[in-house]
Design a protein around this motif. Structure first.
Motif, PDB file in Angstrom:
ATOM      1  N   THR A  61       0.832  -1.209   0.000  1.00  0.00           N
ATOM      2  CA  THR A  61       0.000   0.000   0.000  1.00  0.00           C
ATOM      3  C   THR A  61       0.863   1.253   0.000  1.00  0.00           C
ATOM      4  O   THR A  61       0.574   2.219  -0.714  1.00  0.00           O
ATOM      5  CB  THR A  61      -0.943   0.012   1.216  1.00  0.00           C
ATOM      6  N   LEU A  62       1.922   1.250   0.794  1.00  0.00           N
ATOM      7  CA  LEU A  62       2.818   2.407   0.798  1.00  0.00           C
ATOM      8  C   LEU A  62       3.420   2.625  -0.585  1.00  0.00           C
ATOM      9  O   LEU A  62       3.482   3.760  -1.079  1.00  0.00           O
ATOM     10  CB  LEU A  62       3.925   2.219   1.833  1.00  0.00           C
ATOM     11  N   ALA A 110      14.181  11.097   0.459  1.00  0.00           N
ATOM     12  CA  ALA A 110      13.260  12.215   0.672  1.00  0.00           C
ATOM     13  C   ALA A 110      12.321  12.364  -0.521  1.00  0.00           C
ATOM     14  O   ALA A 110      12.755  12.355  -1.676  1.00  0.00           O
ATOM     15  CB  ALA A 110      14.038  13.502   0.885  1.00  0.00           C
ATOM     16  N   LEU A 111      11.027  12.508  -0.242  1.00  0.00           N
ATOM     17  CA  LEU A 111      10.042  12.710  -1.302  1.00  0.00           C
ATOM     18  C   LEU A 111      10.036  14.177  -1.725  1.00  0.00           C
ATOM     19  O   LEU A 111       9.998  15.075  -0.875  1.00  0.00           O
ATOM     20  CB  LEU A 111       8.646  12.309  -0.831  1.00  0.00           C
ATOM     21  N   HIS A 112      10.052  14.400  -3.033  1.00  0.00           N
ATOM     22  CA  HIS A 112       9.991  15.770  -3.541  1.00  0.00           C
ATOM     23  C   HIS A 112       8.665  16.412  -3.154  1.00  0.00           C
ATOM     24  O   HIS A 112       8.616  17.588  -2.776  1.00  0.00           O
ATOM     25  CB  HIS A 112      10.160  15.768  -5.060  1.00  0.00           C
ATOM     26  N   ARG A 113       7.580  15.643  -3.243  1.00  0.00           N
ATOM     27  CA  ARG A 113       6.263  16.098  -2.792  1.00  0.00           C
ATOM     28  C   ARG A 113       5.733  15.088  -1.780  1.00  0.00           C
ATOM     29  O   ARG A 113       5.580  13.909  -2.100  1.00  0.00           O
ATOM     30  CB  ARG A 113       5.291  16.215  -3.974  1.00  0.00           C
ATOM     31  N   PRO A 114       5.457  15.517  -0.554  1.00  0.00           N
ATOM     32  CA  PRO A 114       4.959  14.581   0.467  1.00  0.00           C
ATOM     33  C   PRO A 114       3.636  13.950   0.047  1.00  0.00           C
ATOM     34  O   PRO A 114       2.885  14.512  -0.758  1.00  0.00           O
ATOM     35  CB  PRO A 114       4.776  15.466   1.703  1.00  0.00           C
ATOM     36  N   VAL A 115       3.352  12.787   0.603  1.00  0.00           N
ATOM     37  CA  VAL A 115       2.099  12.099   0.327  1.00  0.00           C
ATOM     38  C   VAL A 115       1.443  11.734   1.658  1.00  0.00           C
ATOM     39  O   VAL A 115       2.120  11.362   2.617  1.00  0.00           O
ATOM     40  CB  VAL A 115       2.327  10.839  -0.537  1.00  0.00           C
ATOM     41  N   ARG A 116       0.120  11.876   1.715  1.00  0.00           N
ATOM     42  CA  ARG A 116      -0.616  11.621   2.950  1.00  0.00           C
ATOM     43  C   ARG A 116      -0.902  10.127   3.089  1.00  0.00           C
ATOM     44  O   ARG A 116      -1.253   9.454   2.118  1.00  0.00           O
ATOM     45  CB  ARG A 116      -1.924  12.421   2.942  1.00  0.00           C
ATOM     46  N   ALA A 117      -0.763   9.615   4.311  1.00  0.00           N
ATOM     47  CA  ALA A 117      -0.976   8.187   4.550  1.00  0.00           C
ATOM     48  C   ALA A 117      -1.561   7.963   5.934  1.00  0.00           C
ATOM     49  O   ALA A 117      -1.269   8.705   6.878  1.00  0.00           O
ATOM     50  CB  ALA A 117       0.339   7.419   4.417  1.00  0.00           C
ATOM     51  N   GLY A 118      -2.387   6.935   6.047  1.00  0.00           N
ATOM     52  CA  GLY A 118      -2.883   6.494   7.341  1.00  0.00           C
ATOM     53  C   GLY A 118      -2.013   5.349   7.837  1.00  0.00           C
ATOM     54  O   GLY A 118      -1.677   4.439   7.071  1.00  0.00           O
ATOM     55  N   ILE A 119      -1.646   5.395   9.099  1.00  0.00           N
ATOM     56  CA  ILE A 119      -0.738   4.407   9.682  1.00  0.00           C
ATOM     57  C   ILE A 119      -1.386   3.802  10.924  1.00  0.00           C
ATOM     58  O   ILE A 119      -1.879   4.522  11.798  1.00  0.00           O
ATOM     59  CB  ILE A 119       0.602   5.059  10.084  1.00  0.00           C
ATOM     60  N   THR A 120      -1.378   2.480  11.006  1.00  0.00           N
ATOM     61  CA  THR A 120      -1.860   1.780  12.197  1.00  0.00           C
ATOM     62  C   THR A 120      -0.784   0.802  12.650  1.00  0.00           C
ATOM     63  O   THR A 120      -0.256   0.029  11.842  1.00  0.00           O
ATOM     64  CB  THR A 120      -3.157   1.003  11.906  1.00  0.00           C
ATOM     65  N   GLY A 121      -0.461   0.858  13.939  1.00  0.00           N
ATOM     66  CA  GLY A 121       0.547  -0.058  14.458  1.00  0.00           C
ATOM     67  C   GLY A 121       0.768   0.150  15.940  1.00  0.00           C
ATOM     68  O   GLY A 121       0.108   0.968  16.586  1.00  0.00           O
ATOM     69  N   ALA A 122       1.693  -0.602  16.479  1.00  0.00           N
ATOM     70  CA  ALA A 122       1.990  -0.553  17.910  1.00  0.00           C
ATOM     71  C   ALA A 122       3.019   0.528  18.212  1.00  0.00           C
ATOM     72  O   ALA A 122       3.938   0.766  17.423  1.00  0.00           O
ATOM     73  CB  ALA A 122       2.510  -1.911  18.380  1.00  0.00           C
ATOM     74  N   ALA A 123       2.868   1.161  19.369  1.00  0.00           N
ATOM     75  CA  ALA A 123       3.870   2.128  19.814  1.00  0.00           C
ATOM     76  C   ALA A 123       5.139   1.385  20.217  1.00  0.00           C
ATOM     77  O   ALA A 123       5.103   0.243  20.683  1.00  0.00           O
ATOM     78  CB  ALA A 123       3.336   2.933  20.991  1.00  0.00           C
ATOM     79  N   TYR A 182       1.165  -2.191  11.219  1.00  0.00           N
ATOM     80  CA  TYR A 182       0.312  -3.304  10.802  1.00  0.00           C
ATOM     81  C   TYR A 182      -0.476  -3.000   9.531  1.00  0.00           C
ATOM     82  O   TYR A 182      -0.841  -3.910   8.785  1.00  0.00           O
ATOM     83  CB  TYR A 182      -0.679  -3.657  11.913  1.00  0.00           C
ATOM     84  N   GLU A 183      -0.745  -1.709   9.314  1.00  0.00           N
ATOM     85  CA  GLU A 183      -1.576  -1.358   8.155  1.00  0.00           C
ATOM     86  C   GLU A 183      -1.245   0.051   7.678  1.00  0.00           C
ATOM     87  O   GLU A 183      -1.016   0.954   8.488  1.00  0.00           O
ATOM     88  CB  GLU A 183      -3.059  -1.433   8.532  1.00  0.00           C
ATOM     89  N   VAL A 184      -1.205   0.215   6.372  1.00  0.00           N
ATOM     90  CA  VAL A 184      -1.098   1.528   5.731  1.00  0.00           C
ATOM     91  C   VAL A 184      -2.349   1.710   4.887  1.00  0.00           C
ATOM     92  O   VAL A 184      -2.753   0.792   4.159  1.00  0.00           O
ATOM     93  CB  VAL A 184       0.164   1.632   4.846  1.00  0.00           C
ATOM     94  N   THR A 185      -2.975   2.882   4.985  1.00  0.00           N
ATOM     95  CA  THR A 185      -4.213   3.130   4.240  1.00  0.00           C
ATOM     96  C   THR A 185      -4.147   4.471   3.523  1.00  0.00           C
ATOM     97  O   THR A 185      -3.348   5.347   3.868  1.00  0.00           O
ATOM     98  CB  THR A 185      -5.436   3.129   5.179  1.00  0.00           C
ATOM     99  N   ARG A 186      -5.034   4.606   2.544  1.00  0.00           N
ATOM    100  CA  ARG A 186      -5.239   5.904   1.900  1.00  0.00           C
ATOM    101  C   ARG A 186      -6.241   6.683   2.743  1.00  0.00           C
ATOM    102  O   ARG A 186      -7.349   6.189   2.980  1.00  0.00           O
ATOM    103  CB  ARG A 186      -5.792   5.724   0.484  1.00  0.00           C
ATOM    104  N   PRO A 187      -5.902   7.870   3.217  1.00  0.00           N
ATOM    105  CA  PRO A 187      -6.829   8.642   4.065  1.00  0.00           C
ATOM    106  C   PRO A 187      -8.121   8.983   3.332  1.00  0.00           C
ATOM    107  O   PRO A 187      -8.127   9.135   2.122  1.00  0.00           O
ATOM    108  CB  PRO A 187      -6.031   9.898   4.399  1.00  0.00           C
TER     109      PRO A 187
END
Length: 201
Positions: free
Chosen positions: A131-132, A146-159, A196-201
């Protein structure tokens, strides 16, 4: 006398020192915790890069705590949305190192680190990586990731607290500066690891 000598000999082979350091056989710092999937089914709590950097108290963990078990916030799963600023897919331990900031225009050193282990440890990690990859597809990635243009992502996981990069002892307020581009505050050693998971916001 024989009993006393036996006790001394036994003391020489029993584990001593902080947090059972002599018993540790993990290949990397707190490795069992970094690849663990046992928390993956927990309901995620909301979080943000700003909250992590500003309010999460660092535990008393340092580089010497190579096998320290999870405790406190590390026993919870969190979900946050941020902007991917850097992706490093070539790390010694095989993890993908990703740096996120709260906004697309936040200073790059106001980031938190999230890491995705290799798929051989769980299919979850393979899906998160895929997904990333789809999110950053077509983006220009500069030298160093480094990304020239940042991309938004949802992240789920353990601290996870990466005390390996804490300067000096367990109560130091600074990192060693080797934790990616994120600031040298010890709070920046808080990560989402494993992801654990990457999502599109």
């Amino acid at each position: 006398m024989a009993v006393a000598l036996g006790a001394v000999a036994l003391a020489g082979v029993l584990p001593t020192g902080p947090r059972g350091a002599q018993r540790c056989r993990q290949p990397h710092y707190r490795w069992a915790q970094k690849i663990d999937t046992s928390l993956a089914t927990l309901a995620p709590q909301p979080a943000s890069a700003v909250a992590i950097l500003g309010t999460w108290e660092p535990p008393h963990l340092g580089a010497q705590d190579r096998c320290a078990p999870r405790a406190g916030p590390e026993l919870q799963v969190y979900r946050l949305t941020g902007w991917v600023r850097r992706v490093d897919k070539v790390k010694e331990d095989g993890d993908w190192h990703i740096e996120l900031t709260e906004r697309a225009d936040s200073p790059v050193d106001s980031c938190i680190v999230v890491e995705i282990p290799a798929p051989r440890y769980s299919p979850r990690y393979g899906r998160a990586r895929a997904t990333l990859d789809s999110l950053i597809a077509g983006r220009t990635i500069r030298r160093g990731g480094a990304l020239h243009r940042p991309v938004r992502a949802g992240i789920t996981g353990a601290a996870f607290f990466d005390g390996q990069h804490r300067r000096e002892g367990r109560r130091s307020d600074e990192s060693d500066g080797e934790h990616g581009r994120c600031n040298t505050s010890v709070r920046a050693l808080w990560e989402i690891h494993p992801v654990y998971e990457v999502t599109r916001p």
